[in-house]
Structure formats: structure tokens, C-alpha cells
Design a protein around this motif. Structure first.
Motif, PDB file in Angstrom:
ATOM      1  N   GLY A  23       0.816  -1.205   0.000  1.00 51.68           N
ATOM      2  CA  GLY A  23       0.000   0.000   0.000  1.00 51.68           C
ATOM      3  C   GLY A  23       0.849   1.253   0.000  1.00 51.68           C
ATOM      4  N   ILE A  24       0.188   2.405  -0.205  1.00 51.23           N
ATOM      5  CA  ILE A  24       0.916   3.668  -0.302  1.00 51.23           C
ATOM      6  C   ILE A  24       0.231   4.764   0.534  1.00 51.23           C
ATOM      7  N   THR A  39       2.293   1.472   4.196  1.00 52.82           N
ATOM      8  CA  THR A  39       3.251   0.397   3.947  1.00 52.82           C
ATOM      9  C   THR A  39       4.551   0.920   3.343  1.00 52.82           C
ATOM     10  N   LEU A  40       4.486   1.578   2.194  1.00 50.28           N
ATOM     11  CA  LEU A  40       5.712   2.055   1.552  1.00 50.28           C
ATOM     12  C   LEU A  40       6.401   3.135   2.381  1.00 50.28           C
ATOM     13  N   GLY A  41       5.622   4.016   2.966  1.00 53.15           N
ATOM     14  CA  GLY A  41       6.212   5.084   3.765  1.00 53.15           C
ATOM     15  C   GLY A  41       6.975   4.560   4.963  1.00 53.15           C
ATOM     16  N   ASP A  74      10.525  -6.874   4.007  1.00 50.68           N
ATOM     17  CA  ASP A  74       9.668  -6.272   2.988  1.00 50.68           C
ATOM     18  C   ASP A  74      10.478  -5.361   2.069  1.00 50.68           C
ATOM     19  N   GLY A  75      11.323  -4.526   2.681  1.00 51.24           N
ATOM     20  CA  GLY A  75      12.128  -3.594   1.897  1.00 51.24           C
ATOM     21  C   GLY A  75      13.159  -4.292   1.031  1.00 51.24           C
ATOM     22  N   GLN A  76      13.785  -5.320   1.569  1.00 51.20           N
ATOM     23  CA  GLN A  76      14.746  -6.085   0.771  1.00 51.20           C
ATOM     24  C   GLN A  76      14.048  -6.764  -0.397  1.00 51.20           C
ATOM     25  N   ASP A 127       0.998  -3.067   6.300  1.00 57.48           N
ATOM     26  CA  ASP A 127       2.069  -2.201   6.779  1.00 57.48           C
ATOM     27  C   ASP A 127       2.914  -2.903   7.835  1.00 57.48           C
ATOM     28  N   PRO A 128       4.194  -3.202   7.523  1.00 53.19           N
ATOM     29  CA  PRO A 128       5.035  -3.884   8.506  1.00 53.19           C
ATOM     30  C   PRO A 128       5.443  -2.992   9.675  1.00 53.19           C
TER      31      PRO A 128
END
Length: 397
Positions: A16-17, A33-35, A303-305, A336-337
Motif C-alpha cells: 500500500g501507499i 506500507t511504503l512510507g 519487505d524492503g529487501q 504495513d510492517p
């Protein structure tokens, strides 16, 4: 004639964004999520290919750390929010394909009713343990060894409309697990249960420290109650091909062919391979690791990796696309992690579009419902839709 010869749509499952307009209704105010992944990594995070497509431009007013807006994206960018009554993968994907889920599905935050559990036990000739919301990995640590001793079924749920059954496959073979899940699916479609998905969760290992879920997961989703855009494409003779859990989500409906995948990396490899071998029509890909491996486990680092790995493979995909291909990238919900709990989060989802034949650099705006994506695919191939969703094909110029 089709504007583009082939359309490839990739769903970054759960990416999500930022909170959706109705996030408060789902107690998801502040989800991003992305933030939050960007905040976790700081300046050590970069997604250069997604950035080139315009990911950072979607929210230039609230920059994503590591993915700022750029002056001349090569793609078209926007975001979507859904109208379905839930925030499950099934809701999101059905809505993308023109069938919003407007009647709430069954949720069981306190566990499933005794009469349903009794039916499962009678059919399986095994007792049921757990029967409450649980993290899929934690439930194995807490109950896997008990299952090995007793042969009982591990049944659990989450904040979504799912009934999950975990089984150690040396004890309960895949064939038996699938048979039990097929039965459970058959008795939970209608009221009073209306469960969105029944999920087989096989795992291996002999102790809580060695238990590991396998890629033989299988989702048994409710069938759409109306024809989807996949059906419409198929009926019109447009080839449809599913990669990853697309086949599970739609129970094979509206798909000519497809392939099961073992990971995000495999999903991208399979998508690239389908393009290289000349798969025609509509290729629909779901990359589930963002959700299953990292989002639900509240693991922003993983998630980021995984997003950085996807971004690298996206570069290969972009080089593989023909000039008259259209690439669409989106998501089905947030997870959202960096948020509380372990469940999906109600968020906007990113929307990116790219073709080597187009200049890019323009916004697609804020769109709703998710059905705009399916409507665009239909219009491209000259197929009539059901009036739900509005194509953005004319904005790709």
C-alpha cells in the motif's frame, strides 16, 4: 484493433501507499506500507526502476524515503482505493476484475463456531486445535510439536475472512490436507459462514525451531458471484494467463493457463519467461511474498529487501517488453510492517503504467474503484465491460 498487443499486470501483494479515505472504519488510520518501509531503511533504501516509472511522484507531497519524485518519469502514475467491503486479497483482485465484493464476508475474531469445527473433525477424523486468530509462523512454534504428537489439525484465522489449516506434511500428507480444505470450502461458501478463503498451509520440520512453511500452499477462494473481466476477455478470445496465486484467487475461472510459483523471484522469472516465449493477451501476476513472508510478520527489513529485489528484476522485465506491450503495476491492499497487529491495512494502492511506445511523465490521478484497471485492459482489447470502473487508456498518450 488493440492499442497494445499485450498487457502485463503485476500485483505487488500488500504494498500500500498510505491510508485510504475509509481507513478509520477499519482502524487503520496512519497505515502506510511504503512510507514506513522507507522510514525504516532511511538513505539505505532505493528502488530506481520503480522510481523511473513514477512511484515517488504518486505522493510528491509526502515523499517516500529513498524514492523521491523525479522530474521526468518514463511511466504514468497514480493511486487507487477500493470500494469492496473488506481488505482481503480476494476482495482486491475481484474488484480489479470488475466484481467489487459489496456484501461483507464472514469474520471470526473469536474463533470459528463449534458446529463448524465439529463438522471438520468428523470429516477429517482428526481433532482441531487452536481455533483463534494467530500469526501463521507463531502458530507453528506454539502448536506444531503438539500436532506431531497428536495428529490434530491446526485451524486458525486472522483479521481477514480466512480459515487456515496448517499440517506437517510427513504426518498429514498434502493430498489429505487438500482434501480436507476442499471439504471445508464446500461447507463455508454460504451463510452463516461466508468465508472468503480456505487456505492449506503445509509445513515441514520436526521442532519449533525448524518448522518452515512450504510453497505448496493452496488457496480455495469463493467463486465470483458474477462474471469477471477475465471471463469477458476469455469469452472474447483474448488469451489469459495467471502467474502465482492468481489461479487460486479466481479458482481458475477466466484463465486459459497459468503457473504456480514458489516465491516473488520465481514469479518474476515466470512472468519474464512468458513474455520471452510469446505469451499473448493478458498476463496477470501476483507476487505474494511481500504479504505472506513480511507484511503479516511485521518485518519491514524483509519487505524492503524484497522490494529492492523486485526492482532489480523489474529492470530485466522492462528490457524484455516489446514496444507495443503495456505494463501495469499495482497492489491489492496494504499490509504495513510498521503498523500494529498482523493484519492487512486499508490503504491506497500504487498504480503505474508503462510502454516503451509512450512518453510517460503524466499522472493518472486518484482512481476508484480498483475496477478501473480491468476496465482499461478490456478497452485495450476492444471488449465490453459491465460499467463498473472507468478506463484510463485514453490518458496513456
Amino acid at each position: 484493433m488493440a492499442k497494445f498487443d499485450r498487457v502485463v499486470a503485476i500485483v505487488l501483494d500488500s504494498i500500500g501507499i498510505g491510508e485510504a479515505p475509509d481507513a478509520a472504519k477499519y482502524e487503520d488510520t496512519g497505515a502506510d506500507t511504503l512510507g514506513h518501509i522507507g522510514d525504516f531503511f532511511g538513505d539505505k533504501w532505493a528502488l530506481p526502476n520503480l522510481q523511473r516509472l513514477g512511484l515517488g511522484n504518486i505522493r510528491a507531497d509526502k515523499p517516500i524515503t529513498g524514492v523521491p519524485a523525479i522530474e521526468t518519469p518514463i511511466g504514468y502514475y497514480g493511486k487507487m482505493y477500493e470500494i469492496s467491503a473488506g481488505k482481503d486479497s480476494m476482495d482486491g483482485h475481484f474488484e480489479m476484475m470488475g466484481v467489487p465484493v459489496t456484501e461483507p464476508l464472514g469474520f471470526f475474531p473469536n474463533g470459528f463456531p463449534a458446529e463448524l469445527i465439529a463438522k471438520i473433525e468428523a470429516f477429517a477424523h482428526r481433532k482441531v486445535i487452536v481455533n483463534k486468530p494467530y500469526s501463521g509462523t507463531e502458530v507453528l512454534k506454539d502448536y506444531g510439536e503438539e500436532q506431531l504428537k497428536t495428529g490434530d489439525l491446526i485451524v486458525y484465522t486472522s483479521g481477514d475472512s480466512v480459515l487456515q489449516i496448517a499440517a506437517q506434511t510427513d504426518l498429514i500428507p498434502l493430498k489429505e490436507l487438500y482434501r480436507i480444505c476442499e471439504y471445508v470450502r464446500s461447507i463455508t461458501i454460504d451463510a452463516p459462514y461466508r468465508i472468503g478463503r480456505v487456505i492449506a498451509r503445509p509445513y515441514v520440520g520436526t521442532t519449533k525451531d525448524t518448522f518452515e512453511r512450504t510453497s505448496d500452499r493452496h488457496d480455495y477462494a469463493r467463486l465470483p458471484d458474477k462474471p469477471t473481466d477475465l471471463n469477458r476477455l476469455q469469452d472474447a478470445g483474448v488469451p489469459t494467463y495467471g502467474v502465482g496465486k492468481i489461479n487460486d484467487i479466481f479458482s481458475g475461472q477466466g484463465l486459459d493457463d497459468g503457473v504456480h510459483t514458489t516465491s516473488n523471484v520465481d514469479g518474476m522469472n515466470q512472468t519474464i519467461d512468458a513474455i520471452k516465449r510469446g505469451q499473448e493477451g493478458f498476463i496477470f501476476t501476483n507476487l505474494v511474498d511481500f504479504d505472506a513472508m513480511y507484511g503479516h510478520r511485521r518485518n519491514p527489513e524483509g519487505d524492503g529487501q524484497a522490494l529492492m529485489t523486485f526492482d532489480q528484476q523489474l529492470g530485466e522485465l522492462l528490457d524484455t517488453l516489446a514496444p507495443n506491450d503495456l505494463l501495469l503495476i499495482t497492489a491489492d491492499h496494504g499490509n504495513d510492517p510498521g503498523f500494529r497487529g498482523t493484519d492487512h491495512t486499508r490503504e491506497y494502492v500504487p498504480l503505474l503504467a508503462y510502454s516503451a511506445s509512450l512518453p510517460g511523465g503524466a499522472t493518472l490521478g486518484i482512481r476508484s474503484p480498483f475496477s478501473d484497471l480491468g476496465a482499461t485492459v478490456l478497452e485495450n482489447f476492444g471488449v465490453a465491460g459491465n460499467g463498473i470502473g472507468h478506463s484510463f487508456l485514453d490518458q496513456l498518450k
